[in-house]
Scaffold this motif. Structure first.
Motif, PDB file in Angstrom:
ATOM      1  N   LYS A 275      63.683  29.285  46.336  1.00  0.00           N
ATOM      2  CA  LYS A 275      62.291  29.428  46.783  1.00  0.00           C
ATOM      3  C   LYS A 275      61.747  28.075  47.202  1.00  0.00           C
ATOM      4  CE  LYS A 275      59.699  32.042  44.012  1.00  0.00           C
ATOM      5  NZ  LYS A 275      59.447  33.277  44.706  1.00  0.00           N
TER       6      LYS A 275
ATOM      7  N   ALA B 193      59.307  38.801  45.325  1.00  0.00           N
ATOM      8  CA  ALA B 193      59.980  37.890  44.385  1.00  0.00           C
ATOM      9  C   ALA B 193      60.901  38.614  43.397  1.00  0.00           C
ATOM     10  CB  ALA B 193      58.953  37.027  43.657  1.00  0.00           C
TER      11      ALA B 193
ATOM     12  N   ASP C  38      63.497  31.457  50.431  1.00  0.00           N
ATOM     13  CA  ASP C  38      62.268  32.253  50.428  1.00  0.00           C
ATOM     14  C   ASP C  38      61.098  31.285  50.588  1.00  0.00           C
ATOM     15  OD1 ASP C  38      60.154  33.991  49.931  1.00  0.00           O
ATOM     16  OD2 ASP C  38      60.518  34.094  47.769  1.00  0.00           O
TER      17      ASP C  38
ATOM     18  N   CYS D 204      49.972  34.313  48.270  1.00  0.00           N
ATOM     19  CA  CYS D 204      50.517  35.341  49.163  1.00  0.00           C
ATOM     20  C   CYS D 204      50.944  36.587  48.378  1.00  0.00           C
ATOM     21  CB  CYS D 204      51.703  34.737  49.928  1.00  0.00           C
ATOM     22  SG  CYS D 204      52.697  35.920  50.843  1.00  0.00           S
TER      23      CYS D 204
ATOM     24  N   ASN E  26      57.955  26.510  48.111  1.00  0.00           N
ATOM     25  CA  ASN E  26      56.511  26.713  48.203  1.00  0.00           C
ATOM     26  C   ASN E  26      56.004  25.966  49.443  1.00  0.00           C
ATOM     27  OD1 ASN E  26      53.656  26.304  47.893  1.00  0.00           O
ATOM     28  ND2 ASN E  26      53.879  26.927  45.757  1.00  0.00           N
TER      29      ASN E  26
ATOM     30  N   CYS F  27      54.441  37.921  49.100  1.00  0.00           N
ATOM     31  CA  CYS F  27      55.435  37.007  48.523  1.00  0.00           C
ATOM     32  C   CYS F  27      55.682  37.360  47.057  1.00  0.00           C
ATOM     33  CB  CYS F  27      54.961  35.556  48.619  1.00  0.00           C
ATOM     34  SG  CYS F  27      54.744  34.948  50.298  1.00  0.00           S
ATOM     35  N   ARG F  28      54.604  37.675  46.339  1.00  0.00           N
ATOM     36  CA  ARG F  28      54.737  38.043  44.926  1.00  0.00           C
ATOM     37  C   ARG F  28      55.431  39.401  44.783  1.00  0.00           C
ATOM     38  NH1 ARG F  28      49.498  36.036  44.777  1.00  0.00           N
ATOM     39  NH2 ARG F  28      48.604  38.083  44.394  1.00  0.00           N
TER      40      ARG F  28
ATOM     41  N   TRP G  92      57.403  30.740  50.586  1.00  0.00           N
ATOM     42  CA  TRP G  92      56.332  31.513  49.963  1.00  0.00           C
ATOM     43  C   TRP G  92      55.171  30.609  49.581  1.00  0.00           C
ATOM     44  CZ3 TRP G  92      54.617  31.253  44.755  1.00  0.00           C
ATOM     45  CH2 TRP G  92      55.213  30.227  44.026  1.00  0.00           C
TER      46      TRP G  92
ATOM     47  N   ILE H  73      54.280  34.014  56.054  1.00  0.00           N
ATOM     48  CA  ILE H  73      55.100  34.205  54.867  1.00  0.00           C
ATOM     49  C   ILE H  73      54.833  35.597  54.303  1.00  0.00           C
ATOM     50  CG2 ILE H  73      55.398  31.781  54.224  1.00  0.00           C
ATOM     51  CD1 ILE H  73      52.987  32.043  52.400  1.00  0.00           C
ATOM     52  N   PRO H  74      55.760  36.190  53.562  1.00  0.00           N
ATOM     53  CA  PRO H  74      57.077  35.639  53.244  1.00  0.00           C
ATOM     54  C   PRO H  74      57.966  35.555  54.490  1.00  0.00           C
ATOM     55  CG  PRO H  74      56.920  37.904  52.460  1.00  0.00           C
ATOM     56  CD  PRO H  74      55.567  37.523  52.978  1.00  0.00           C
TER      57      PRO H  74
ATOM     58  N   ALA I  59      57.689  41.232  53.685  1.00  0.00           N
ATOM     59  CA  ALA I  59      58.235  41.868  52.485  1.00  0.00           C
ATOM     60  C   ALA I  59      58.914  43.165  52.875  1.00  0.00           C
ATOM     61  CB  ALA I  59      57.122  42.117  51.475  1.00  0.00           C
TER      62      ALA I  59
END
Length: 105
Positions: free
Chosen positions: A54, A36, A23, A29, A56, A32-33, A25, A72-73, A90
């Motif tokens: 993950k 998760a 992932d 973002c 970053n 992205c959150r 991320w 991203i994601p 997402a």
């Protein structure tokens, strides 16, 4: 889910004996959150077949650059050191599970 970095990407992802979903991320973002917790659930349910980690992109620009991560994601599935699938953006859990079916069946 484990975090990987430029330093341990090769060992944790490329040399893994099972498929690994990375992932890509960043902290800022929103999507992205959102994704998760869904990835966390999939990891708990299917971690025996598919590892999820993950990375970053703000802190690990080398790896993100190497794989051409421009948005991203961005989820990349690696198998035997090669990218075998890319999932952009997402998605709801059901859609992600469909996209990952070949790795978790």
């Amino acid at each position: 889910m484990k975090a990987v970095t430029d330093a341990d990407f090769e060992t944790a992802v490329l040399k893994s004996d099972k498929p690994v979903l990375v992932d890509f991320w960043a902290e800022w973002c929103g999507p992205c959150r959102m994704i998760a917790p869904v990835l966390e659930e999939i990891s708990k349910e299917h971690g025996d077949k598919l590892e999820i980690v993950k990375l970053n992109t703000d802190e690990n620009v080398g790896t993100a650059g190497k794989y051409g991560i421009m948005q991203i994601p961005n989820l990349l599935v690696f198998k035997d050191g090669e990218v075998v699938k890319q999932i952009l953006g997402a998605k709801p859990k059901a859609a992600l599970l469909r996209d990952l079916q070949e790795f978790i069946a």
